[in-house]
Write an enzyme that holds these catalytic residues in place. Structure first.
Site, PDB file in Angstrom:
ATOM      1  N   ASP A 140       0.815  -1.209   0.000  1.00 39.75           N
ATOM      2  CA  ASP A 140       0.000   0.000   0.000  1.00 39.75           C
ATOM      3  C   ASP A 140       0.852   1.264   0.000  1.00 39.75           C
ATOM      4  O   ASP A 140       1.481   1.601   1.007  1.00 39.75           O
ATOM      5  CB  ASP A 140      -0.895  -0.039   1.243  1.00 39.75           C
ATOM      6  CG  ASP A 140      -1.819   1.154   1.361  1.00 39.75           C
ATOM      7  OD1 ASP A 140      -2.004   1.873   0.360  1.00 39.75           O
ATOM      8  OD2 ASP A 140      -2.373   1.356   2.460  1.00 39.75           O
ATOM      9  N   ASP A 324      -2.225   6.073  -4.758  1.00 41.37           N
ATOM     10  CA  ASP A 324      -2.484   5.160  -3.649  1.00 41.37           C
ATOM     11  C   ASP A 324      -2.805   3.761  -4.162  1.00 41.37           C
ATOM     12  O   ASP A 324      -3.930   3.486  -4.578  1.00 41.37           O
ATOM     13  CB  ASP A 324      -3.644   5.715  -2.811  1.00 41.37           C
ATOM     14  CG  ASP A 324      -3.963   4.879  -1.589  1.00 41.37           C
ATOM     15  OD1 ASP A 324      -3.307   3.844  -1.386  1.00 41.37           O
ATOM     16  OD2 ASP A 324      -4.868   5.262  -0.830  1.00 41.37           O
TER      17      ASP A 324
END
Length: 439
Positions: A140, A324
């Site tokens: 992530d 992201d």
């Protein structure tokens, strides 16, 4: 389900073994970078191709809560918030959001159960400790901490997870402090802090800080991940420690302070995507990179000066955009997204509460992002989250108008954007680069 050891290690090549030594290692002595195959998990559609609002809201809730925690962490670490207009909101629960869309979730939809977390994720293996305890992890770029499930977790959902046994590793050290995460069902999990060796495809970070959570929400019951490994900047860390890749670079475990992502368009379950540690993989992209400076010390991989165009005409500009990999949908402020869809012929509001819009499936718009250089288009297959209804005429768009409280005109570009480009993240130059994918 728990993946057998042989299956898990089939996802990663262990032919490269990278030696870790104390302190930085000269560039001439560093090994080559290494690619980690990533396996794609599910999507936001039902089996008949309908957009699944329940899945989307579950993902939206997880995204909202993640970035609420990020803002709390940043303020605790820096003493201020990263963007003008940012504010720390409340943590959300899935059922609260679905109550707003009850007519959609129960009327038009034939959805999966409320807390089914199957979604677009790209998963890879990580091992921890002297005895190489194995975990399936979501990588992530939108967070900075690493957490996995502890062996002391007694929740039912933990029986399907790989769990960390501190006592089984001779290199483990328990640390002071604690860690907590907020789940979409309103629960909070707390965890203990440890340091241990953490290895990703032969790249080892010694004495890496991470958390092992003692309880786990039922929202993870259908999600195969055992935890999340953050790849953002240290100011987003709740535990106030360097993330895995920062540690690995400091210890000389990678040839350069740079990592890259390739997300394929393959079917769920395929493992043809890749995280590349220590550089880029030229087999997966073509041409030069469009390198964009990260704006300031904001903790995020945030790029300023962006604009969005529809069919060649600029729709919105002056954007800050956070790249992201741990988020699915692309999000912008509701008014800006409404302005964007106003320029899409045939667009309709699908859910005002969730900021979702639809467009005619037969004539998808050409939507592009630009950071002062090249236009980067969103392919039709990645703009389409699924049919809006059983007629099949309209598709739900992957750009949603949602107030995430990140700041004025701050957009969040998830993997429905990243699937269109090869993306590299460079800590040394503080840049994100985009390149065209090889066909």
């Amino acid at each position: 389900m728990i993946f057998p050891k042989a299956t898990l290690f089939a996802y990663v090549s262990l032919a490269l073994s990278l030696q870790v030594t104390a302190g930085p290692v000269p560039e001439s002595k560093r090994s080559q970078g290494v690619g980690i195959p990533l396996r794609r998990h599910a999507g936001l559609q039902t089996e008949d191709g309908l957009f699944d609002l329940n899945k989307a809201v579950a993902r939206m809730t997880r995204t909202q809560n993640k970035h609420t925690q990020n803002l709390i962490n940043f303020q605790a670490n820096k003493g201020y918030l990263p963007f003008t207009g940012a504010k720390i909101g409340s943590f959300l629960k899935v059922e609260d959001l679905l109550d707003i869309d009850l007519d959609l979730s129960l009327g038009k939809r034939q959805s999966v159960p409320l807390f089914n977390q199957e979604d677009i994720e790209w998963l890879g293996p990580v091992s921890i400790g002297s005895n190489n305890q194995e975990f399936t992890i979501d990588f992530d770029t939108g967070s900075a901490d690493f957490w996995i499930v502890s062996r002391s977790c007694n929740d039912t959902v933990c029986t399907s997870k790989h769990t960390y046994d501190f006592n089984a590793s001779t290199t483990a050290q328990e640390q002071s402090g604690n860690f907590s995460i907020h789940y979409g069902d309103g629960s909070t999990a707390s965890g203990d802090l440890f340091t241990d060796s953490v290895t990703v495809a032969g790249v080892t970070a010694k004495d890496q800080f991470f958390a092992a959570v003692r309880n786990l929400s039922g929202t993870f019951d259908n999600d195969p991940i055992d935890g999340i490994l953050g790849l953002a900047y240290p100011p987003l860390s709740k535990i106030k420690q360097d993330p895995f890749f920062t540690t690995a670079n400091t210890q000389g475990a990678v040839p350069s302070n740079q990592f890259s992502f390739y997300f394929s368009s393959g079917s769920p379950g395929s493992n043809d995507s890749e995280l590349f540690l220590g550089g880029t993989n030229p087999d997966l992209y073509t041409g030069d990179f469009d390198n964009v400076d990260v704006e300031g010390d904001k903790g995020y991989w945030s790029l300023g000066g962006a604009s969005v165009s529809v069919n060649g005409k600029k729709a919105v500009d002056g954007l800050s955009t956070i790249i992201d990999s741990g988020t699915t949908i692309m999000y912008g402020p509701p008014d800006a997204v409404k302005e964007l869809y106003a320029k899409v012929n045939g667009s309709q509001e699908y859910s005002a509460a969730r900021g979702l819009w639809s467009y005619p499936c037969a004539t998808p718009p050409n939507i592009t992002f630009n950071w002062g250089g090249k236009d980067w288009p969103i392919k039709g297959e990645h703009l389409n989250l699924g049919h809006a209804d059983n007629s099949g005429e309209n598709c739900v768009g992957s750009i949603a108008g949602q107030e995430l409280n990140l700041g004025d005109n701050v957009w969040l570009l998830g993997n429905t954007f990243m699937k269109n480009v090869y993306t590299t993240f460079n800590f040394d130059t503080n840049q994100v680069g985009f390149a065209e994918l090889k066909q």
